[in-house]
Design an enzyme around this catalytic site. Structure first.
Site, PDB file in Angstrom:
ATOM      1  CB  CYS A   2     -24.165  25.948 -15.008  1.00  0.00           C
ATOM      2  SG  CYS A   2     -22.666  26.866 -14.807  1.00  0.00           S
ATOM      3  NE  ARG A  27     -27.219  23.502 -19.774  1.00  0.00           N
ATOM      4  CZ  ARG A  27     -28.407  24.109 -19.681  1.00  0.00           C
ATOM      5  NH1 ARG A  27     -29.697  23.655 -20.214  1.00  0.00           N
ATOM      6  NH2 ARG A  27     -28.448  25.287 -18.989  1.00  0.00           N
ATOM      7  CD1 TRP A  71     -19.223  27.668 -20.521  1.00  0.00           C
ATOM      8  CD2 TRP A  71     -19.688  29.787 -19.532  1.00  0.00           C
ATOM      9  NE1 TRP A  71     -18.763  28.431 -21.560  1.00  0.00           N
ATOM     10  CE2 TRP A  71     -19.416  29.680 -20.963  1.00  0.00           C
ATOM     11  CE3 TRP A  71     -20.321  30.630 -19.022  1.00  0.00           C
ATOM     12  CZ2 TRP A  71     -19.158  31.192 -21.567  1.00  0.00           C
ATOM     13  CZ3 TRP A  71     -20.042  31.875 -19.572  1.00  0.00           C
ATOM     14  CH2 TRP A  71     -19.661  32.271 -20.810  1.00  0.00           C
ATOM     15  CG  ASN A  97     -27.340  27.529 -14.252  1.00  0.00           C
ATOM     16  OD1 ASN A  97     -26.568  28.333 -14.920  1.00  0.00           O
ATOM     17  ND2 ASN A  97     -28.354  27.180 -15.327  1.00  0.00           N
ATOM     18  N   GLY A  98     -26.025  30.051 -12.436  1.00  0.00           N
ATOM     19  CA  GLY A  98     -26.463  31.498 -12.280  1.00  0.00           C
ATOM     20  C   GLY A  98     -25.251  32.154 -11.631  1.00  0.00           C
ATOM     21  CD  GLU A 450     -25.184  32.672 -38.318  1.00  0.00           C
ATOM     22  OE1 GLU A 450     -24.940  33.596 -37.518  1.00  0.00           O
ATOM     23  OE2 GLU A 450     -24.943  31.417 -38.059  1.00  0.00           O
ATOM     24  CE  LYS A 454     -22.952  29.758 -36.930  1.00  0.00           C
ATOM     25  NZ  LYS A 454     -23.729  29.853 -35.948  1.00  0.00           N
ATOM     26  CD  GLU A 457     -20.634  30.587 -33.182  1.00  0.00           C
ATOM     27  OE1 GLU A 457     -21.025  30.249 -34.060  1.00  0.00           O
ATOM     28  OE2 GLU A 457     -21.284  30.550 -32.160  1.00  0.00           O
ATOM     29  CG  HIS A 473     -16.119  54.236 -47.408  1.00  0.00           C
ATOM     30  ND1 HIS A 473     -16.145  55.583 -47.890  1.00  0.00           N
ATOM     31  CD2 HIS A 473     -17.337  53.508 -47.992  1.00  0.00           C
ATOM     32  CE1 HIS A 473     -16.958  55.554 -48.965  1.00  0.00           C
ATOM     33  NE2 HIS A 473     -17.847  54.478 -48.799  1.00  0.00           N
ATOM     34  CE  LYS A 569     -27.459  24.512 -29.667  1.00  0.00           C
ATOM     35  NZ  LYS A 569     -26.937  25.117 -31.079  1.00  0.00           N
TER      36      LYS A 569
HETATM   37  C1  F6R Z   1     -23.993  30.773 -32.654  1.00  0.00           C
HETATM   38  C2  F6R Z   1     -24.613  30.625 -31.183  1.00  0.00           C
HETATM   39  C3  F6R Z   1     -25.094  31.746 -30.405  1.00  0.00           C
HETATM   40  C4  F6R Z   1     -26.524  31.483 -30.108  1.00  0.00           C
HETATM   41  C5  F6R Z   1     -26.762  32.656 -29.005  1.00  0.00           C
HETATM   42  C6  F6R Z   1     -28.167  32.704 -28.786  1.00  0.00           C
HETATM   43  O1  F6R Z   1     -23.782  29.696 -33.412  1.00  0.00           O
HETATM   44  O2  F6R Z   1     -24.893  29.505 -31.149  1.00  0.00           O
HETATM   45  O3  F6R Z   1     -24.489  32.902 -31.067  1.00  0.00           O
HETATM   46  O4  F6R Z   1     -27.152  32.195 -31.460  1.00  0.00           O
HETATM   47  O5  F6R Z   1     -26.088  32.473 -28.050  1.00  0.00           O
HETATM   48  O6  F6R Z   1     -28.793  31.553 -28.497  1.00  0.00           O
HETATM   49  P1  F6R Z   1     -30.360  31.262 -28.678  1.00  0.00           P
HETATM   50  O7  F6R Z   1     -30.589  31.299 -29.883  1.00  0.00           O
HETATM   51  O8  F6R Z   1     -30.422  29.796 -27.743  1.00  0.00           O
HETATM   52  O9  F6R Z   1     -31.005  32.287 -27.573  1.00  0.00           O
END
Ligand code: F6R
Length: 574
Positions: A2, A27, A71, A97-98, A450, A454, A457, A473, A569
């Site tokens: 949000c 976001r 969101w 927001n929350g 990682e 990626k 996502e 295994h 985000k």
């Molecule tokens: C992956 C991604 C999320 C953030 C996670 C933590 O691409 O963006 O997995 O890494 O939500 O976010 P931050 O780093 O902002 O605490």
């Protein structure tokens, strides 16, 4: 997650609030809305994008407004559930927001007064509760409502016939911008940066009153003095694909991170970490993967034991006390799970260090020390350049713990090699159809994790990361011609082992792609990484072909990589 924005002043509120919502789009959200104040509050909402909201709105000369990108948590992503919400008498509008944890209880209380709810959200409760309060003292009214709410309660309130915005902060970030032509409030500094360089960062349980010409902040009913800070965040440039641009910015981001580390690291902070009994690293998602790298480099270079925790699991971390040095990694500095972990660590006596990309984010205010990545704004939801910068920050920190200085030419070389890698692709059309595995041994397994995250996502396809030696295994049962395995190999010591894993996979007719710094490991096709001085630096490079692979596959599948479904985000709820 949000986003909240508000404006009161002498300019057109609709234009400013809409522009603010566009800035907050990155976001992640699924619906949006605006309430414009005046003699009668008018609300416009949509279950679509901000552009749809804009086209739905009528011309208005209102000079006060609040807006929201939602969101969904309580109730689906529908227009009816979009914010702002109006009170039963239509005189109060709120955005929130929350998550209100005691929402069932509060809803019952409100409904016992015969009030009917118009949405399935928890947030609507706030509008009714404010309207039920005595309106002669709005600060008191807001504080009374906030006191009833358990959980996260960042909200803005406007009233019919009133030019003030009432703001309350609890948990997520809420920042105020003090402008020449009015005052602004937003959950993100980026939405303020266009209008003013003067800001106030609210702390938990504070209430602010924004009039068109002044800002006052209260706590427990009393006005308090707040520092005016410099809003120094860079405005993101507009570009057609942020993820692409942000991957291309990795070389510059690395050099900025290098400079930032040596400019801001405090010897006192290093001394505290060195004398700690243990180091704990806490982070979520991509930042958690950076944390796993942090353990490797700190233990290898500085010989200090490190435990790494996922933010949402930190509540069961044991042995955290005044002999613990705790590092929190967060691109946004606003991730609720990570912030909760900082607070828990502090309450147990640990020393805290935040590694974040956003100066003046919540994490910097609650941590003892901060290191700012200076990677530049990251707008695409999937983290890329911030990850490379987090790795570098941890590498430099580990070296400092061992009393070593990394010279700039070492990192300049990594940046140059990163730049060269930008033009290499391992994408094949079959990857977009196959089941995908990322494998590696040692530090390469962390990079594989990682790479897989990626890919998931932004392609919405299954991808798994595995320690290469662990495949046999169980998971090797999945290997068949419909699988592609990306094998990472950056450590000469493991050449024999990874080569055997690749041949086991090939024997099951899966396709193999190598990302190797140690020459041939037997894959069908390979991308060879240039030589680096320290094997521990390879994760800064090896992730780049995997970031690009995720991006190319996303583009091939017609997905917008900047705004993947269901993701946000800044994850500001726990
Ligand atoms: C992956 C991604 C999320 C953030 C996670 C933590 O691409 O963006 O997995 O890494 O939500 O976010 P931050 O780093 O902002 O605490």
């Amino acid at each position: 997650m949000c986003g909240i924005v508000g404006y009161t002043g002498s300019k057109n509120a609709k234009d400013i609030v809409i522009e603010g919502l566009y800035t907050l789009e990155y976001r992640g959200y699924d619906s949006a809305g605006i309430a414009l104040g005046g003699n009668k509050i008018s609300v416009t909402k949509t279950s679509g994008r901000v552009s749809e909201l804009e086209s739905k709105m009528k011309e208005s000369d209102s000079t006060i407004g609040i807006g929201h990108t939602r969101w969904a948590t309580h109730g689906g992503p529908t227009t009816r559930n979009a914010h702002p919400h109006l009170s039963f008498n239509n005189k109060i509008a709120i955005v929130h927001n929350g998550i209100i944890e005691n929402c069932d209880l509060l809803k019952k209380e409100v409904m016992s007064h015969g009030i009917v709810f118009n949405s399935d959200t928890d947030s609507e409760i706030i509008a009714h509760l404010v309207a039920m309060e005595d309106q002669s003292d709005m600060v008191q009214a807001i504080e009374n409502v906030a006191a009833k709410i358990e959980g996260a309660a960042n909200f803005l309130v406007i009233r019919e016939g009133d030019n003030n915005i009432y703001c309350h902060k609890k948990n997520a970030a809420l920042n105020i911008g003090i402008g020449e032509d009015g005052n602004y409030v937003a959950s993100d500094m980026l939405a303020l940066a266009k209008h003013t360089k003067k800001g106030i960062v609210l702390s938990d349980d504070e209430t602010a009153v924004l009039t068109p010409t002044e800002v006052k902040v209260y706590k427990d009913g009393k006005e308090i003095k707040k520092d005016i800070i410099d809003i120094n965040c860079k405005e993101p440039k507009v570009c057609p694909c942020y993820m692409q641009a942000e991957i291309e910015e990795i070389p510059d981001a690395l050099l900025n991170t290098y400079d930032s580390f040596y400019k801001s690291i405090k010897q006192e902070c290093i001394a505290k970490a060195v004398s700690a009994e243990r180091i704990a690293i806490v982070a979520c998602g991509t930042a958690y993967h950076a944390g796993l790298y942090g353990k490797e480099v700190i233990e290898t270079i500085a010989n200090i034991p490190v435990d790494v925790f996922i933010g949402s699991e930190y509540d069961r971390a044991r042995f955290i006390n005044d002999k613990t040095f705790a590092i929190f990694i967060s691109q946004s500095g606003e991730t609720a799970d990570t912030l909760a972990a900082v607070n828990r660590s502090k309450s147990l006596g640990a020393t805290t260090l935040a590694i974040t990309n956003v100066a003046n984010s919540s994490i910097t205010f609650i941590s003892d020390y901060s290191l700012i990545l200076e990677a530049g704004p990251e707008i695409a939801v999937a983290a890329t350049k911030s990850y490379n910068s987090q790795l570098l920050m941890l590498y430099l920190f580990a070296n400092s713990l061992a009393g070593k200085v990394v010279t700039r030419d070492v990192i300049e070389n990594v940046a140059t090699q990163a730049n060269m890698l930008l033009s290499h692709s391992i994408f094949t059309e079959s990857i977009a159809k196959d089941n995908l595995f990322f494998i590696g041994k040692g530090i390469d397994e962390l990079s594989a994790m990682e790479g897989a995250l990626k890919f998931k996502e932004i392609t919405y396809k299954m991808a798994e990361a595995y320690a290469s030696g662990e495949l046999k295994h169980g998971t090797i049962a999945l290997m068949d011609p419909n699988c592609t395995v990306i094998a990472l190999a950056t450590n000469e010591d493991y050449k024999q082992k990874i080569t055997v894993s690749v041949s086991e996979i090939k024997a099951r007719k899966a396709k193999t792609i190598g990302i190797s710094a140690i020459g041939e490991i037997g894959c069908d096709i390979s991308l060879f990484l240039p030589k680096l001085e320290d094997v521990l630096l390879y994760p800064l490079l090896s992730i780049i072909p995997m970031q690009l692979l995720a991006l190319s596959t996303s583009n091939y599948l017609g997905i917008n990589p900047d705004k993947p479904r269901n993701l946000a985000k800044s994850v500001t709820v726990v």
